[in-house]
Design a protein around this motif. Structure first.
Motif, mmCIF file in Angstrom:
data_model
loop_
_atom_site.group_PDB
_atom_site.id
_atom_site.type_symbol
_atom_site.label_atom_id
_atom_site.label_comp_id
_atom_site.label_asym_id
_atom_site.label_seq_id
_atom_site.Cartn_x
_atom_site.Cartn_y
_atom_site.Cartn_z
ATOM 1 N N VAL A 63 -15.889 -46.084 -88.615
ATOM 2 C CA VAL A 63 -17.090 -45.385 -88.160
ATOM 3 C C VAL A 63 -17.890 -46.383 -87.349
ATOM 4 O O VAL A 63 -17.970 -47.565 -87.699
ATOM 5 C CB VAL A 63 -17.907 -44.810 -89.327
ATOM 6 C CG1 VAL A 63 -17.186 -43.635 -89.949
ATOM 7 C CG2 VAL A 63 -18.205 -45.872 -90.376
ATOM 8 N N THR A 65 -21.328 -47.394 -84.828
ATOM 9 C CA THR A 65 -22.631 -47.230 -84.217
ATOM 10 C C THR A 65 -22.799 -48.343 -83.196
ATOM 11 O O THR A 65 -22.023 -49.293 -83.178
ATOM 12 C CB THR A 65 -23.756 -47.256 -85.280
ATOM 13 O OG1 THR A 65 -25.003 -46.987 -84.657
ATOM 14 C CG2 THR A 65 -23.829 -48.601 -85.973
ATOM 15 N N SER A 98 -14.699 -42.362 -85.908
ATOM 16 C CA SER A 98 -15.838 -41.471 -85.695
ATOM 17 C C SER A 98 -17.021 -42.294 -85.199
ATOM 18 O O SER A 98 -17.155 -43.480 -85.536
ATOM 19 C CB SER A 98 -16.231 -40.751 -86.988
ATOM 20 O OG SER A 98 -15.187 -39.938 -87.457
ATOM 21 N N TYR A 100 -21.282 -42.464 -84.696
ATOM 22 C CA TYR A 100 -22.509 -41.955 -85.296
ATOM 23 C C TYR A 100 -23.538 -41.644 -84.217
ATOM 24 O O TYR A 100 -23.677 -42.392 -83.248
ATOM 25 C CB TYR A 100 -23.075 -42.992 -86.264
ATOM 26 C CG TYR A 100 -24.201 -42.475 -87.136
ATOM 27 C CD1 TYR A 100 -23.954 -41.579 -88.170
ATOM 28 C CD2 TYR A 100 -25.514 -42.902 -86.936
ATOM 29 C CE1 TYR A 100 -24.978 -41.117 -88.981
ATOM 30 C CE2 TYR A 100 -26.543 -42.445 -87.747
ATOM 31 C CZ TYR A 100 -26.276 -41.552 -88.769
ATOM 32 O OH TYR A 100 -27.292 -41.087 -89.570
ATOM 33 N N PHE A 106 -21.437 -37.481 -87.479
ATOM 34 C CA PHE A 106 -20.257 -38.258 -87.105
ATOM 35 C C PHE A 106 -19.424 -37.399 -86.164
ATOM 36 O O PHE A 106 -19.103 -36.255 -86.497
ATOM 37 C CB PHE A 106 -19.431 -38.628 -88.333
ATOM 38 C CG PHE A 106 -20.073 -39.644 -89.234
ATOM 39 C CD1 PHE A 106 -19.984 -41.004 -88.949
ATOM 40 C CD2 PHE A 106 -20.776 -39.249 -90.356
ATOM 41 C CE1 PHE A 106 -20.571 -41.951 -89.777
ATOM 42 C CE2 PHE A 106 -21.368 -40.186 -91.201
ATOM 43 C CZ PHE A 106 -21.275 -41.540 -90.900
ATOM 44 N N LEU A 336 -24.215 -47.494 -92.562
ATOM 45 C CA LEU A 336 -23.313 -46.529 -91.946
ATOM 46 C C LEU A 336 -22.077 -46.311 -92.813
ATOM 47 O O LEU A 336 -21.609 -45.169 -92.971
ATOM 48 C CB LEU A 336 -22.903 -47.022 -90.554
ATOM 49 C CG LEU A 336 -22.034 -46.078 -89.739
ATOM 50 C CD1 LEU A 336 -22.781 -44.786 -89.428
ATOM 51 C CD2 LEU A 336 -21.577 -46.749 -88.437
ATOM 52 N N ALA A 340 -20.821 -42.819 -94.499
ATOM 53 C CA ALA A 340 -19.457 -42.324 -94.300
ATOM 54 C C ALA A 340 -18.749 -42.100 -95.643
ATOM 55 O O ALA A 340 -18.022 -41.111 -95.816
ATOM 56 C CB ALA A 340 -18.666 -43.308 -93.440
#
Length: 345
Positions: A63, A65, A98, A100, A106, A336, A340
């Motif tokens: 995940v 960002t 994914s 953010y 997501f 994050l 998740a």
């Protein structure tokens, strides 16, 4: 910074890709901060992420960002997002990935590139959503002081309640202060420094950073191996003395260590002034005054100085104490990962 000890397998690994660092965390104890000047080497980002992943716990999914899209190697922030997404996908291999967004969602790489400004500068949102949990039902504020910026985010009803979404909107509202404890140039923080009973104008040159001030003040540790400084010399008190003396077009033979300590205190006080102004602006816009303050970031010491000055009856919660200093420095990545992991339940 050395990472915490890797774990054998994690269901998810979070990446926070900034302009100067790549941070990773798995939400269960692993965290690492790897310096990487994205604005200098944008084409090397995929290789850097690959190396970071190789040193991290194995994970089924990633995940992501970011804040690095603001780097001036990109013509627009949208271009920056697309470049970071592409580099991440190249490095991810067969892992699912994914991204953010500032709406708390997501999304796939395709959606991230289709709506790039929702993925841009999204790390504050992840941290605020997790920080809000520590306020329980009370209104609160997150104050996250990092190497480059300070976030001041309202927390209402166990959620973030920021007025702004983009960096520009958040700067206008006071929720983003573009000043931190390491990378901010001294000439961007102060216009004058105290010298022998007078205020001496500073040189408008990249001679020293706030890291030099906090090194001399004992808030940051010496690291002779670190040459990521304004002059490329080691991160030591002796070298910081030289760099700060140069801010008034002098040197360590002209300005004493005691005098550069006065410089450092002036820099600290000016940063606290600026953060206080933003704090008051954010609080004034809240429907109710905060009762809890959640602190994070390796510049937490600066936020504590602000709170000492304000002397308000507030409950203080430290993510550095809760998570440890290494994880707290990677707080948005850790947050994050927690979000998740919750989504996987």
């Amino acid at each position: 910074m050395m990472p915490t000890a890797p774990r054998p397998l994690s269901p998810v690994l979070a990446l926070d890709i900034g302009g100067a660092n790549v941070k990773l965390a798995d939400g269960v104890g692993y965290a690492a901060n790897w310096p990487f000047p994205l604005w200098k080497h944008p084409k090397d980002l995929a290789e850097k992420i690959t190396r970071c992943l190789a040193k991290a716990p194995s994970a089924e999914s990633l995940v992501v960002t970011m804040t690095g899209e603001l780097c001036d190697c990109f013509e627009t922030r949208a271009e920056g997002v697309r470049s970071i997404v592409a580099a991440t996908m190249e490095a991810a291999g067969d892992r699912s990935v994914s991204f953010y967004q500032t709406n708390g969602q997501f999304v796939s790489s395709g959606e991230a590139t289709e709506h790039p400004l929702l993925a841009a500068a999204s790390n504050w949102h992840a941290l605020a959503m997790v920080a809000a949990r520590y306020c329980e039902t009370e209104p609160g504020l997150l104050i996250d002081v990092g190497s480059t910026t300070t976030d001041i985010i309202p927390l209402i009803a166990s959620k973030e309640a920021a007025q702004g979404r983009t960096d520009t909107e958040r700067m206008l509202s006071g929720e983003l202060v573009y000043s931190g404890v390491e990378r901010s140039p001294v000439c961007a923080v102060v216009s004058h420094l105290p010298l022998r009973g007078k205020d001496c104008p500073v040189a408008q040159e990249f001679f020293a950073t706030t890291a030099d001030a906090y090194l001399l003040l004992g808030e940051l540790p010496e690291n002779p191996a670190d040459v990521n400084t304004a002059d490329g010399k080691p991160f030591t008190c002796a070298a910081a003395h030289t760099r700060l003396a140069r801010m008034i077009c002098a040197d360590r033979g002209i300005v004493s260590m005691h005098e550069t300590l006065d410089f450092a205190e002036s820099i600290r006080n000016t940063q606290v002034d600026r953060i206080e102004k933003a704090f008051r602006l954010v609080v004034a816009a809240m429907p109710v005054e905060p009762q809890t303050i959640v602190l994070s970031g390796h510049g937490e010491f600066l936020a504590r100085r602000l709170l000492e000055r304000l002397d308000l009856p507030l409950r203080i919660f430290s993510l550095t104490e809760e998570w440890g200093p290494v994880v707290s420095r990677c707080a948005p990545a850790h947050a994050l990962a927690l979000l998740a992991l919750d989504a996987l339940k």
